[in-house]
Design an enzyme around this catalytic site. Structure first.
Site: not given
Ligand code: ATP
Ligand code: F6P
Ligand code: MG
Length: 488
Positions: A191, A256, A283, A309-311, A354, A462-463
């Site tokens: 995100g 994804g 990621t 992570t914004i969280d 969030m 989202y804001m």
């Molecule tokens: N276990 C994993 N192995 C390989 N790639 C992964 C795995 N988990 C997630 N990814 C890939 O990492 C990318 C980001 O993952 P995800 O959407 O969970 O966001 P995030 O990095 O956790 O950030 P956010 O804090 O916004 O959730 C996606 O393209 C996803 O396919």
């Molecule tokens: O709607 P999106 O883009 O999947 O992101 C929302 C999620 O991203 C987060 O900010 C994690 O980074 C969560 O707090 C929230 O659930």
């Protein structure tokens, strides 16, 4: 690409809270910076970063239960284990014959290294701006005298003082990648978060200071490695100069995407030997897998993670970039809810913020605003109904104050909602909407007890993240971006 580049291969850069199940978890969140450096800047792989208070406490308990405190050596063993967990892999672990060169990074020299390094690499022995591989940052700064001391999280029953050290980020005197042989790529995934552009900008600028000329951005997260209609974006100081003035990510983000093996295939095809990933737990799980795959294929590739992570829910870190900005923005929504509630007869304002597994944004915004009566976070279970429920307390507030404002984190009270089993493209569970649920239950409750209530619901989700980083986050991002390139 400092010395650390070597880490590259194993990406060293840092500590990997992910693999962590040690008591380090007990570390209070206020110690990360030291001497202006953020120790986890380019942290390796934060595979599993969620770390809410109760989770952290539980992990500490589990770890502690595995230690035999009657062993006089337990503390030494604990510290050795801690050092092992935070060991930074070196490029020489995989390429024992790799020879370092003097760093091309020097803050005193503002002009980029010229003449394609024809005269050799500049060595500035008089400059004391490098970090020693042996430098360490102390993690825990509070010595709790007793387990009963407020906020104490102890390893042993006596709450013994145990020093915990992590590696210090920053430029090393020797590096393992010749700048002219580097093709660096940056990718932003997951995100959005305020500050992504600031980090991209600083990574590019720092790479250029080292003398790297080939820098590209991968569009729309890991997806940009596989979609044939997405091409890499050439990056330079000129391109990134003003990007920090806008929110979002210059490169775009996504959830994804392709398999790890496909990503590494593309990296090989494109000749990418340095990859900077900006993202959250998913990621970094991906980055770790990419690193392992490169290692398996014996590719001299550096994979560097900058945790986002914004969280703000990364173990051991005081604050993640974008969090401050999000809290500031969240206060605006809270203020609007307050004004609405206080201007209405029996007004109830509800704001959802969030916070998937942690309530840091909700809690900090509530505290900062001074306008919240009830703050609900995932870490603390609560009931809506019943004598000790939120609704009974709201009735009390309406009767005594005339109005009330509630702030709820999105991950709070999920046990009160029906599970859908829905997942997003990355496999993350899609949460139920606790904000809408509380709004509906509040209206219903007051209707049923025959008390007038004017309920106003604000969802600024989202804001609070689709905005430009504030000054404090801007500085944090600059430090993180620079250390990502310069760490060991
Ligand atoms: N276990 C994993 N192995 C390989 N790639 C992964 C795995 N988990 C997630 N990814 C890939 O990492 C990318 C980001 O993952 P995800 O959407 O969970 O966001 P995030 O990095 O956790 O950030 P956010 O804090 O916004 O959730 C996606 O393209 C996803 O396919
Ligand atoms: O709607 P999106 O883009 O999947 O992101 C929302 C999620 O991203 C987060 O900010 C994690 O980074 C969560 O707090 C929230 O659930
Ligand atoms: Mg995530």
């Amino acid at each position: 690409m400092g010395s650390l580049s070597l880490a590259s291969i194993t990406d060293p850069r840092t500590i990997s809270p992910s693999s962590y199940s040690s008591p380090s978890l007990q570390i209070p969140r206020h110690l990360a910076h030291s001497n202006g450096f953020f120790p986890f800047s380019s942290t390796g792989f934060l595979g599993r970063i969620t770390s809410t208070g109760p989770v952290r406490a539980e992990m500490v308990k589990q770890t502690a239960s595995a230690i035999d405190f009657s062993d006089p050596e337990w503390k030494i063993n604990y510290q050795k284990d801690f050092e092992r967990r935070f060991n930074i892999p070196r490029i020489t672990d995989v390429f024992p014959d790799a020879r370092p060169i003097p760093s091309t990074f020097c803050l005193r020299m503002r002009t980029p290294v010229s003449e394609e390094f024809a005269g050799g690499y500049p060595s500035d022995e008089e400059w004391h701006g490098y970090i020693s591989n042996s430098d360490r940052v102390l993690l825990k700064t509070i010595n709790f005298a007793s387990p009963n001391s407020a906020g104490a999280v102890c390893i042993d029953p006596a709450c013994t003082w145990v020093e915990q050290w992590v590696h210090r980020a920053g430029p090393r005197e020797k590096i393992y990648f010749k700048p002219e042989e580097v093709k660096a790529a940056i990718v932003t995934c997951g995100g959005l978060c305020p500050g992504l552009n600031d980090v991209i900008r600083q990574v590019v600028i720092t790479l250029e200071i080292y003398g790297v000329k080939s820098i590209v951005g991968i569009p729309f997260g890991y997806r940009g490695f596989s979609d044939s209609d997405l091409s890499e974006m050439p990056l330079s100081r000129k391109v990134v100069q003003n990007i920090h003035l806008s929110g979002g990510s210059l490169l775009g983000v996504s959830r994804g995407g392709p398999s790890v093996s496909d990503i590494v295939d593309r990296m090989q095809e494109k000749g990418i030997n340095m990859l900077f990933v900006l993202g959250g737990n998913g990621t970094h799980a991906g980055a770790n897998a990419i690193h392992e795959e490169c290692r398996k294929r014996k590719l001299k590739v550096a994979v560097v993670g900058v945790p986002k992570t914004i969280d703000n829910d990364i173990l051991l870190m005081d604050k993640t970039f974008g969090f401050d900005t999000a809290v500031e923005e969240a206060q605006r929504a809270i203020n609007s809810a307050y004004i609405e509630a206080h201007s209405a007869y029996h007004g109830v304002g509800i704001v959802k913020l969030m916070g998937r597994d942690s309530g840091f944004i909700a809690m900090h915004a509530s505290l900062a605003s001074g306008q919240i009566d009830i703050c609900l976070i995932p870490e603390v279970p609560f009931e809506l109904h019943g004598p000790h429920g939120v609704l009974t307390h709201l009735k009390y507030l309406i009767e005594t104050k005339g109005s009330a404002v509630v702030c709820v984190a999105e991950g709070a009270g999920q046990n009160l909602l029906q599970k859908t089993n829905a997942k997003d493209a990355s496999g993350n569970i899609v949460l139920g909407d606790i904000g809408v649920h509380i709004q509906q239950e509040t209206k219903k409750y007051f209707r049923e007890i025959g008390v007038h209530a004017d309920v106003k619901y604000i969802d600024p989700t989202y804001m609070i993240r689709a905005c430009r980083a504030n000054a404090s986050d801007g500085i944090l991002c600059a430090v993180l971006g620079q250390n990502a390139v310069s760490f060991p």
